[in-house]
Scaffold this active site. Structure first.
Site, PDB file in Angstrom:
ATOM      1  N   HIS A 128     112.553 162.845 -19.258  1.00  0.00           N
ATOM      2  CA  HIS A 128     113.552 161.964 -19.878  1.00  0.00           C
ATOM      3  C   HIS A 128     113.901 162.478 -21.265  1.00  0.00           C
ATOM      4  O   HIS A 128     113.247 163.378 -21.803  1.00  0.00           O
ATOM      5  CB  HIS A 128     113.021 160.534 -19.996  1.00  0.00           C
ATOM      6  CG  HIS A 128     111.890 160.392 -20.980  1.00  0.00           C
ATOM      7  ND1 HIS A 128     110.608 160.809 -20.700  1.00  0.00           N
ATOM      8  CD2 HIS A 128     111.856 159.902 -22.242  1.00  0.00           C
ATOM      9  CE1 HIS A 128     109.834 160.579 -21.745  1.00  0.00           C
ATOM     10  NE2 HIS A 128     110.571 160.036 -22.706  1.00  0.00           N
ATOM     11  N   ASP A 175     114.769 160.463 -25.052  1.00  0.00           N
ATOM     12  CA  ASP A 175     114.667 159.112 -25.608  1.00  0.00           C
ATOM     13  C   ASP A 175     116.039 158.584 -26.021  1.00  0.00           C
ATOM     14  O   ASP A 175     116.878 159.329 -26.524  1.00  0.00           O
ATOM     15  CB  ASP A 175     113.755 159.110 -26.843  1.00  0.00           C
ATOM     16  CG  ASP A 175     112.345 159.589 -26.528  1.00  0.00           C
ATOM     17  OD1 ASP A 175     111.901 159.443 -25.386  1.00  0.00           O
ATOM     18  OD2 ASP A 175     111.700 160.118 -27.457  1.00  0.00           O
ATOM     19  N   HIS A 224     111.599 165.611 -22.263  1.00  0.00           N
ATOM     20  CA  HIS A 224     110.134 165.703 -22.344  1.00  0.00           C
ATOM     21  C   HIS A 224     109.489 164.806 -21.300  1.00  0.00           C
ATOM     22  O   HIS A 224     110.139 163.932 -20.726  1.00  0.00           O
ATOM     23  CB  HIS A 224     109.629 165.398 -23.761  1.00  0.00           C
ATOM     24  CG  HIS A 224     110.007 164.049 -24.274  1.00  0.00           C
ATOM     25  ND1 HIS A 224     111.240 163.780 -24.825  1.00  0.00           N
ATOM     26  CD2 HIS A 224     109.324 162.878 -24.324  1.00  0.00           C
ATOM     27  CE1 HIS A 224     111.292 162.512 -25.191  1.00  0.00           C
ATOM     28  NE2 HIS A 224     110.152 161.938 -24.888  1.00  0.00           N
ATOM     29  N   ARG A 278     104.645 157.539 -33.007  1.00  0.00           N
ATOM     30  CA  ARG A 278     105.984 158.131 -32.919  1.00  0.00           C
ATOM     31  C   ARG A 278     106.931 157.516 -33.940  1.00  0.00           C
ATOM     32  O   ARG A 278     107.062 156.301 -34.010  1.00  0.00           O
ATOM     33  CB  ARG A 278     106.552 157.926 -31.513  1.00  0.00           C
ATOM     34  CG  ARG A 278     107.851 158.664 -31.292  1.00  0.00           C
ATOM     35  CD  ARG A 278     108.392 158.411 -29.904  1.00  0.00           C
ATOM     36  NE  ARG A 278     109.518 157.504 -29.969  1.00  0.00           N
ATOM     37  CZ  ARG A 278     110.224 157.098 -28.908  1.00  0.00           C
ATOM     38  NH1 ARG A 278     109.896 157.495 -27.697  1.00  0.00           N
ATOM     39  NH2 ARG A 278     111.245 156.295 -29.051  1.00  0.00           N
TER      40      ARG A 278
HETATM   41  O1  AKG Z   1     103.060 160.712 -25.298  1.00  0.00           O
HETATM   42  C1  AKG Z   1     103.798 161.684 -25.256  1.00  0.00           C
HETATM   43  O2  AKG Z   1     103.384 162.832 -25.221  1.00  0.00           O
HETATM   44  C2  AKG Z   1     105.289 161.459 -25.282  1.00  0.00           C
HETATM   45  C3  AKG Z   1     105.663 160.074 -24.874  1.00  0.00           C
HETATM   46  C4  AKG Z   1     107.142 159.839 -24.971  1.00  0.00           C
HETATM   47  O3  AKG Z   1     107.880 159.991 -24.046  1.00  0.00           O
HETATM   48  C5  AKG Z   1     107.692 159.464 -26.282  1.00  0.00           C
HETATM   49  O4  AKG Z   1     106.925 159.226 -27.220  1.00  0.00           O
HETATM   50  O5  AKG Z   1     108.921 159.416 -26.392  1.00  0.00           O
HETATM   51 FE   FE2 Z   2     109.946 159.831 -24.684  1.00  0.00          FE
END
Ligand code: AKG
Ligand code: FE2
Length: 276
Positions: free
Chosen positions: A96, A98, A251, A266
């Site tokens: 996906h 974001d 990702h 994040r």
């Molecule tokens: O936990 C991760 O490595 C990425 C998770 C994810 O898709 C995000 O934080 O946008």
């Molecule tokens: Fe993500």
């Protein structure tokens, strides 16, 4: 000394010799250029607090608080990407990008490792610019002027299976209402490089096509984009940071560490409108 090394042919750059707490303007300019050229930038061995993470993010852009993710309790600007040992579903466990469901999608995210499993929990990244460039000319012509609709409803909205399994790590289902229309091929707002901008998580269809034709074209594009030569697998270590560009990459957080805990922080950065 600040040094850069490609992570793979198609995607990612690894920066070494840098402490993100003390970067100069000249170093920051180099980091920005490398980031936009390679789609993802990786840093190792960063000793950072939540405040340092926020300060680094604010050098790039204003912070965009994701309305669906639970936040780190002490820092509402930081989203918690967490899987506890007794949970089975992770966040981001499929290809996906974001925020494509937003009218003005977030430009990127800065993900910081907090608590890692003993084994597993890698993240895959793929270059949608490299994937676009490898398309045959007929497909490039076919998708050149198309637009697609993206939505958050089926992931974060009321009754969404995904939200149910993720439990209280997601919230604000009532805000999963607006859809967004974006070009299927965008010109990157900084580099101008073209990239495929549809993804299996949030894209609900290609505008102006029948449902069957839309599904067939999306499946064809996804199969193409998922080829291994466009991707890189990042192994997290304590102190690792990955920052990705949502306009040129996908990702996928691998969910192969059941029974172990994984916690990431994040910060998401505001973007600009997208155009073909
Ligand atoms: O936990 C991760 O490595 C990425 C998770 C994810 O898709 C995000 O934080 O946008
Ligand atoms: Fe993500």
């Amino acid at each position: 000394m600040l040094h850069f090394e490609k992570a793979s042919d198609a995607v990612g750059i690894i920066a070494t010799g840098i402490d993100l707490k003390t970067i100069t303007d000249a170093e920051f300019a180099e980091i920005q250029k490398q980031f936009f050229d390679h789609g993802v930038i990786f840093f190792r061995d960063q000793e950072m607090t939540e405040e340092d993470h926020i300060a680094f993010a604010e050098r790039w852009a204003e912070i965009e608080v994701n309305r669906f993710f639970a936040a780190v309790p002490t820092h509402p600007q930081i989203a918690l990407v967490l899987k506890e040992p007794d949970q089975t579903k992770n966040i981001g466990g499929g290809w996906h990008t974001d925020h494509s469901y937003d009218q003005i999608p977030a430009m990127g995210s800065i993900l910081r490792a907090i608590d890692l499993p003993q084994t597993g929990g890698d993240t895959l990244f793929a270059s949608m610019a490299a994937a676009y460039e490898a398309l045959d000319d007929d497909t490039k012509a076919e998708i050149a002027d198309l637009k697609a609709t993206h939505s958050s409803r089926h992931i974060f909205g009321y009754g969404a299976a995904e939200a149910g399994e993720v439990g209280e790590r997601f919230s604000n289902a009532d805000k999963a209402t607006q859809d967004a229309i974006h070009p299927v091929v965008l010109a990157h707002p900084v580099t101008g490089r073209k990239a495929i901008y549809v993804n299996a998580a949030f894209t609900t269809g290609i505008n102006g096509l029948s449902e069957d034709d839309s599904t067939a074209l999306l499946q064809k594009l996804y199969a193409h984009c998922m080829q291994e030569q466009f991707s890189y697998r990042f192994e997290w270590q304590p102190g690792s940071i990955a920052m990705w560009d949502n306009r040129s990459t996908w990702h996928w957080a691998l969910n192969d560490y059941h029974g172990q805990r994984r916690e990431m922080h994040r910060i998401t950065l505001k973007g600009v409108p997208l155009a073909a």
